[in-house]
Design a protein around this motif. Structure first.
Motif, PDB file in Angstrom:
ATOM      1  N   UNK A  76      37.130  68.348  79.554  1.00 21.73           N
ATOM      2  CA  UNK A  76      36.179  67.688  80.578  1.00 21.73           C
ATOM      3  C   UNK A  76      36.978  66.403  79.881  1.00 21.73           C
ATOM      4  N   UNK A  77      36.353  65.539  78.132  1.00 17.05           N
ATOM      5  CA  UNK A  77      36.197  64.628  77.745  1.00 17.05           C
ATOM      6  C   UNK A  77      37.926  64.162  77.876  1.00 17.05           C
TER       7      UNK A  77
ATOM      8  N   UNK B  67      39.209  55.040  68.868  1.00 18.67           N
ATOM      9  CA  UNK B  67      40.496  55.578  68.930  1.00 18.67           C
ATOM     10  C   UNK B  67      41.363  55.304  69.616  1.00 18.67           C
ATOM     11  N   UNK B  68      42.908  53.973  68.673  1.00 19.97           N
ATOM     12  CA  UNK B  68      43.725  54.820  69.911  1.00 19.97           C
ATOM     13  C   UNK B  68      44.706  55.264  70.397  1.00 19.97           C
ATOM     14  N   UNK B  69      44.124  56.946  69.723  1.00 17.87           N
ATOM     15  CA  UNK B  69      44.972  58.041  70.067  1.00 17.87           C
ATOM     16  C   UNK B  69      43.605  59.184  69.762  1.00 17.87           C
ATOM     17  N   UNK B  70      43.572  60.399  70.442  1.00 18.35           N
ATOM     18  CA  UNK B  70      43.178  61.471  69.888  1.00 18.35           C
ATOM     19  C   UNK B  70      43.515  62.689  70.583  1.00 18.35           C
ATOM     20  N   UNK B  71      43.851  63.112  69.362  1.00 20.95           N
ATOM     21  CA  UNK B  71      44.285  64.949  69.392  1.00 20.95           C
ATOM     22  C   UNK B  71      43.835  65.568  69.130  1.00 20.95           C
ATOM     23  N   UNK B  72      43.473  66.495  70.583  1.00 17.37           N
ATOM     24  CA  UNK B  72      42.028  67.363  70.778  1.00 17.37           C
ATOM     25  C   UNK B  72      43.482  68.306  70.921  1.00 17.37           C
TER      26      UNK B  72
ATOM     27  N   UNK C 175      38.801  60.175  79.647  1.00 15.04           N
ATOM     28  CA  UNK C 175      39.262  59.361  78.752  1.00 15.04           C
ATOM     29  C   UNK C 175      40.768  59.965  78.089  1.00 15.04           C
ATOM     30  N   UNK C 176      41.381  60.454  80.070  1.00 17.17           N
ATOM     31  CA  UNK C 176      42.606  60.459  79.538  1.00 17.17           C
ATOM     32  C   UNK C 176      43.848  59.782  78.486  1.00 17.17           C
ATOM     33  N   UNK C 177      43.262  58.262  79.321  1.00 20.80           N
ATOM     34  CA  UNK C 177      44.333  56.695  78.023  1.00 20.80           C
ATOM     35  C   UNK C 177      44.704  57.718  76.783  1.00 20.80           C
TER      36      UNK C 177
END
Ligand code: ADP
Ligand code: TYD
Length: 211
Positions: A178-179, A134-139, A183-185
């Motif tokens: 941790x993920x 994804x371009x953006x992942x919201x946890x 994948x902080x970007x």
């Protein structure tokens, strides 16, 4: 949102433990973006295409030990490949926003971590068969006990994973955090232990900021 994004589509995933509020927030985000004129495809995994919805029933219903971890990984990946081919790629190519309730990060966690360490196999299969993030992942981060009680209160037949219990939820929560660092970007972590409206405001701000 810039014209560049409008032209090439935008892929947003929601991740988090069961009951953290992903489906609720994905729906509210879709409503918000549609109200602002965006063409949105709201979808979910496992599922999101007719074939993948059939696989969904195989993996989410029945006894917790119904499948080995390896078989389960193949089933989730098969479902994702169909979802990608038939729903996600066409929507992105048409310039739409795709909001997906869970994606490959869920496989990295549930199949990669829950029963032994299969993370390398998950990543290898992902590279071979899926190849997109994804371009953006919201946890949506959430206390495991609270998440589980919300999830079990729904009383559906899709409780195979919830039947693994609070210990798995706690392991998944730590793994997701941790993920988010790995994948902080593309990850943003939002505290899901607040009111639906407060969480939704943070989600909308994040998406607006990123686009
Ligand atoms: P998920 O998709 O992560 O499993 P859901 O969005 O289905 O979570 O939410 C699980 C349950 O908790 C639903 O009954 C939903 O209405 C409720 N819920 C969702 N977000 C909140 C919140 N912030 N506060 C209280 N209840 C919530
Ligand atoms: P979901 O319907 O999102 O459940 P919930 O609303 O309770 O969060 O997903 C069902 C279950 O499927 C969930 O327990 C996590 C699991 N799952 C995997 O194990 N691997 C995957 O790749 C995906 C997408 C989901």
């Amino acid at each position: 949102m810039s014209e560049a994004f409008a032209a090439k589509g935008l892929f947003i995933s929601f991740e988090g433990i069961d009951g953290s509020g992903k489906s609720t927030q994905a729906r509210l985000l879709a409503d918000h973006l549609r109200a602002h004129g965006r063409d949105v495809v709201l979808t979910r995994e496992p599922g999101g295409s007719p074939g993948a919805e059939e696989i969904r029933a195989l993996v989410l219903q029945g006894e917790p030990d119904r499948w080995s971890a390896e078989t389960e990984l193949l089933l989730f990946t098969a479902a994702r490949r169909d979802h990608l081919e038939r729903t996600i790629r066409p929507a992105l190519a048409a310039g739409k926003v795709v909001i997906c309730d869970r994606f490959a990060d869920s496989t990295r966690m549930y199949q990669g971590l829950s029963r032994g360490d299969l993370r390398q196999a998950v990543d290898d299969l992902h590279t071979l068969m899926i190849g997109v993030e994804p371009d953006l992942t919201i946890l949506i981060d959430m206390d495991p006990a609270k998440g589980l009680s919300r999830a079990l209160a729904r009383k559906t037949v899709e409780e195979r994973f919830e039947d693994f219990g609070e210990e798995l939820q706690a392991k998944m929560r730590a793994g997701f955090l941790a993920l988010a660092t790995e994948f902080a970007d593309r990850f943003t972590v939002i505290d899901g232990g607040r009111s639906i409206d407060d969480v939704a405001k943070d989600v909308i701000n994040t998406v607006t900021f990123r686009t």
